[in-house]
Design an enzyme around this catalytic site. Sequence first.
Site, short mmCIF file in Angstrom:
data_model
loop_
_atom_site.label_atom_id
_atom_site.label_comp_id
_atom_site.label_asym_id
_atom_site.label_seq_id
_atom_site.Cartn_x
_atom_site.Cartn_y
_atom_site.Cartn_z
CG HIS B 84 -1.72 1.25 1.34
ND1 HIS B 84 -2.88 1.39 0.60
CD2 HIS B 84 -1.56 2.40 2.02
CE1 HIS B 84 -3.39 2.58 0.85
NE2 HIS B 84 -2.62 3.21 1.71
CG ASP B 163 -12.69 3.32 5.10
OD1 ASP B 163 -12.21 4.04 5.98
OD2 ASP B 163 -12.43 3.44 3.89
NE ARG B 170 -10.88 9.96 8.64
CZ ARG B 170 -9.95 9.20 8.10
NH1 ARG B 170 -10.26 8.00 7.64
NH2 ARG B 170 -8.71 9.62 7.99
CB SER B 185 -9.18 4.72 6.72
OG SER B 185 -9.64 4.74 5.39
CE LYS B 189 -9.63 1.97 2.62
NZ LYS B 189 -9.78 3.27 1.93
#
Lengths: 453, 453
Positions: B84, B163, B170, B185, B189
Amino acid sequence: MNLHAFDVIRKKRDGEELTDQEIRYIVEGAARETIPEEQLSAWLMAVFLRGLSLRELGTLTTAMRFSGEVLDHKGLGRKTVDKHSTGGVGDKTSFLVAPLAAAAGLADPMISGRALGHTGGTLDKLESIPGYRTQLSLAEMRHVLERCGASIVGQTKNLVPADRRLYSLRDRTATVENPFLICASIMSKKLAAGLDALAIDVKTGSGAFLRNEDDANFLAALMVETGERAGTRTVAILTDMSQPLGRFAGNWVEIEESMALLRGERNPLNEDLREISLVLAGWMIHLGGKAANAEEGRAIAETNLMDGSALRIFREMVAAQGGDVHALDSGEAFHRPKFRRIFRAEKSGWFAAADCTKLGWAVQRLGAGRERAGEPVEAHAGLEMHTKLGMKIESGQPLVTMFAEDEARLAEPQELLREALMIGDAPVEPPPLVKRIISAENKNTFLNAAQRT
Amino acid sequence: MNLHAFDVIRKKRDGEELTDQEIRYIVEGAARETIPEEQLSAWLMAVFLRGLSLRELGTLTTAMRFSGEVLDHKGLGRKTVDKHSTGGVGDKTSFLVAPLAAAAGLADPMISGRALGHTGGTLDKLESIPGYRTQLSLAEMRHVLERCGASIVGQTKNLVPADRRLYSLRDRTATVENPFLICASIMSKKLAAGLDALAIDVKTGSGAFLRNEDDANFLAALMVETGERAGTRTVAILTDMSQPLGRFAGNWVEIEESMALLRGERNPLNEDLREISLVLAGWMIHLGGKAANAEEGRAIAETNLMDGSALRIFREMVAAQGGDVHALDSGEAFHRPKFRRIFRAEKSGWFAAADCTKLGWAVQRLGAGRERAGEPVEAHAGLEMHTKLGMKIESGQPLVTMFAEDEARLAEPQELLREALMIGDAPVEPPPLVKRIISAENKNTFLNAAQRT
């Protein structure tokens, strides 16, 4: 310049000071419903945790004050004064101070609220007088003020709409108990009433919303600061709420107790109520320009209490707002609750302490108050205290009489009384009635003390 | 037990630690839409300003992870790994590390996002390949994984719905930039994708979301902690984002640049991209159990890059997801933007510094990115960097070539380039590519350092 709620939230989130324009943008967005609730509530939580500067607080209060219609007393020929209370149990000073101010040549345009949770509501108490109308138009209120010098009414829909929306959100998002937000909510409504002077009764002790004394001092100083900035002479009087004020707590019983005092009666069980009412009225008369200082104002108030002028004005006001003066005058005889039950002392000693919030809930459970906005209340529910803190108690002696319209209503309050009233083995000194006065002269001490922590 | 959102908000507002049950109640209320937005946003702001304990963060992440469907790779016969990135400019490592992991015998089920603001989006880049489908069903994704060992798709609607709702809030309430909320968050995921191992590329420098190095270290350590707690081997690699990664930033141009590297080509202008991809792949291969350490993993990755195995897998994956492999192979020839404009150096010196966020906005303005979710992007818009930090510059030398489909799109980026690229009078050392590795072994140092402040 194009403002965005997002940027204003972020700025406050990061502890920065908002510009006047940014604060007005939020308030206008709340009043006109152009800013959605999720953004307003994020902003409220950021304010709750980051606080406001005095300038920000002043701007917020003023913007809220002018978010809807405001009262205008031009041509009334009297200065306007009022008092506000942060909420207590058995607190019926409104029925004394409004006519006392009027008797001194001032006018009191009092906009009051309803019972909620453990505290009673001035409007509910007045509505226990058959026929009394609390929902007057501004023109009708003006008419009553011209005739009597005092009028006690409910809030109109168009007064301070920003507070209506923000308060409803605060109630849902755990952002109520913050001194800046409390101050802006109270002061915006009081300032919208167009007052020349305001005395605020800040309750402390076991029945008060603010239990911590530093918190109460800080809120009091904020309100004085905010009122004075807006041109309304303001004083905060920190008073004891560690037991119910006076003898009675409920609706009609509080009207009747006020009438007894207005008739000049004295009773050791409600000297506290009489004293606090005279102190508040004394400050209102002083700040309204009718006395050189608060002591002189108090003396004027006491004279008008004892000579029946205040009684006459209160009766006139009730009549002008549609209330049955005959019922008012019949006093105790008019009080016919279906059920009465006496709660007695289980041991001898001295009345040492009370959980006054629990006593307030007992009054609510008896049927005099409400848990949620909109619920009905009963006119003759409530309770009578037969003792005050510090008094000697014999086992078996009546401590409280409960009044209810439904016998099933008596069980839970009885349990609450058992938990709330503490009898000790030695004499105790009751707390002072008036703990502190915070005015324009000494407010900075309490503002600075809070900022240091 | 009866939970109320109000009480959970108040508790977090007052800085108290929430129970697992309270956190799950909030997450379930977000996913099922049973808690209204104004309460969720007040809770988010309270979390933003009060923080979370590591236990609270773990519970929040896990509750979010299981708020909808989760991927299950049983029977695949390969360990699943992924990477990520916290988001950068010209960051195309996904197209290298996914096939490199697959070439090492692992599977990479990569769920990616779209361009937003100054950062590009993996899905938008892939969709510049004619025919490439990013919206696969879970069954289709499984099929691609079985065939190729790698599949890059968009998020399905049912994955981590908590989320989706919280992030949207948010985004509106200025509660995005918080390490705990960012961690929950991202990790919810990634964990919902059912990974055995995860390498996180945490960007630092002028093009990164987190500019402050302590903040970046803390977020990295939180993600490692949260991943490891959930049973996914996790590493965070802090890399430099003070200039675009590699030569190109845009959509098709980034695919083409990745293809060149997969074909084994070398170029001093994208050695940074190659190096970071190999480091990330090395960690994925190591944590996925195919190498004793990250260095050995990197060596495996480099072998598979140079021998064409990774290229073969990437081409297979593109084909399996409907992409035109012919276009992919035609490379530069397929890149036909309507307009090109060269931005030249206005003086001689050394390329000293870049405002990489401004460069990212230039890419967005050229048409390759979007300002708001849902806006279309152009496949062939973007830019090419002709220099890297620290290189010598001659006045008049091309620094950047811009690509756009509309000539009017060139003006604003040109201005942004002028502001973003700084030429200095003396040679400068470019920042190290990999600043720090935070793994299970050293994460506590960074968690404790943050708690001390």
